[in-house]
Structure formats: C-alpha cells, structure tokens
Design an enzyme around this catalytic site. Structure first.
Site: not given
Length: 281
Positions: A82, A138, A240
């Site tokens: 995200d 992911h 980050s």
C-alpha cells in the site's frame, strides 16, 4: 540544504525501536489509540481490531489484514505494498530518468555492476509507504529467490518531499535488495530503510541484521525459496519504501494509469500485458 543531513538518524531510530516495543499495557494501548486517530486507521480491514490484541505498538503497526482485504489482480505484476507511487518509468540504459529522488543508476542502487547490466532499458516503480499504510510487503509476481544484497547507508526520511530534496536518496539509504527469477525475467524487490524504520524483516530470514560498518553483505540462496504472487515476503517495522525493478520484457508494460503521487493498494495492477488480446488470456 535539507534538514535531513543534520538529524541523528541512528539514535532516533534506536529510540523508536525501543518505544514501539514497550509492553506496558496502558502505554502501548494509548500509543495505538492516539496513532489510530491521528492517521485514521481503518480497523475494519484488520484481522485484529482492538489495541488489547497486540503485545506492542510494533505488532499493531505491522498488523495482518483480514482475509480478502487486498484482492490480487490478474495482471502480470501487482503492487507489493500500500502507498503512493513516488516514481515509475523506463530506465535509460541503467539510469533512472525523470524521477524525483532517483538521480542515480541501477549499479549504485544495488551495488552490483554485473547484475545491473541485466536491467538495462528495463523498468521500475517506487512505492512510498506512509505511517498510515499497511506495512507488509508482498510479491508482485511468483518468483524464486536467487540472492540478496544488504547495502549499508544513511537513514534519511523517504517522504516524497525529502525525495525531491535529495536526488540520490535511495542510493544513499540502507537497503535490502532481493533478486528473484520470474516468468518475466529477473525482478528485484528492494526494501529501503529510513529514519525511524527500526528494522526490516523477511519471511525467510526474520529480522534483517544491518551489515557491520560499511561492508556490503552478498548472499546467494541455493535452497528453494519460492513465493507465490501476492504472498507476503517481508515487512517494515515503521514506514519506508519498496522499489520494483524488472528486466526489459516485450510482453509486459507498466500500468499507464500510474503517475507520481498515485495512491495504490497491495495487489492492484502495477504492470499489464502489452496488448488487450494478450491481457484477455
């Protein structure tokens, strides 16, 4: 000159690491509630929905989402996280062009000139994770882990504002480079450290220990570590940036809807097939 040059990066990150792992119930619950209100956290998508469900603030920050909260698109490569697109585009030979915070080459980013050659005229996408975002990373596509490169460095903030002020930001910060073999050629997924990112973790190795001093840590994996598209590969303990690099490939292209500042969710389309006929297959 950016204030980032003068901040006590290591000390600040050490303090945040300690603070986010305090187990005193009233403190960590208050910390979670204040943070949740400040950043408008969507508890409805979280697998656990109460501060009492987490032993520390860091457990909450790296929280697992409810099953199905992030559908994985059928496109060839999807977003690893995200966040917002900090930059994306084609490489000019091995140089990043027309991208704030990307005034450097693949060689300087991954600290391996020979490997960098494989990505000549390839493509890239950089996803910035704000404190409010889901912080697990992911796989954009199914891949087999070939090697990792842990590059020591600075811990500048990786906010979009700082990236515009420090052109070589991502080639200066500490970073963990993960090289995968995929059906579309080699793909590199880079987890970039930043100030107050108290650690980076992977599913195959746990917390990533920073290299000693300025020594670059090269690791080759001869055991089978293969991760499916959409599978968790790592997480940031505090916020980050994740960078995806892909070899030049004639069958896939970056999603043309993505621009600097575009919001994106893990699992949404990052690359698409080059033509509709192929995409429908």
């Amino acid at each position: 000159m950016s204030i980032q040059y003068f901040l006590p990066q290591r000390l600040s990150s050490w303090c945040i690491r300690k603070l986010t792992r305090i187990r005193t119930v009233w403190f960590k619950n208050l910390f979670i509630r204040v943070f949740s209100k400040l950043y408008a956290i969507n508890w409805a998508e979280s697998k656990y929905r109460s501060p009492d469900d987490f032993k520390t603030f860091n457990e909450f920050f790296t929280r697992q989402l409810e099953s199905g909260a992030r559908p994985v698109a059928e496109s060839p490569l999807v977003s690893p996280a995200d966040g917002k697109i900090a930059a994306c585009g084609q490489l000019e030979n091995t140089r990043f062009v027309k991208a704030k915070g990307h005034d450097f080459t693949v060689e300087s980013l991954i600290a391996d000139p020979e490997l960098a050659k494989d990505f000549s005229d390839g493509s890239f996408a950089t996803v910035y994770l704000s404190p409010a975002d889901y912080h697990r990373v992911h796989m954009p596509v199914k891949g087999k882990l070939l090697r990792t490169i842990h590059v020591p460095g600075k811990l500048y903030s990786v906010s979009l504002k700082t990236a515009a002020q420090i052109p070589t930001l991502f080639a200066e910060n500490e970073r963990y480079v993960c090289v995968f073999e995929t059906e579309y050629g080699k793909m590199i997924l880079i987890l970039v450290g930043a100030i107050n990112v108290s650690s980076i973790a992977t599913v195959w190795g746990g917390d990533v220990t920073p290299p000693y001093g300025r020594v670059i840590d090269y690791q080759i994996y001869d055991r089978d570590i293969e991760l499916d598209k959409g599978a968790e590969m790592g997480r940031f303990n505090m916020g980050s940036t994740a960078i995806v690099l892909l070899e030049k490939n004639d069958s896939v292209v970056l999603n043309d809807l993505l621009k600097e500042g575009t919001a994106i969710k893990m699992g949404e389309t990052l690359y698409k097939f080059c033509n509709l006929e192929t995409e429908s297959l």
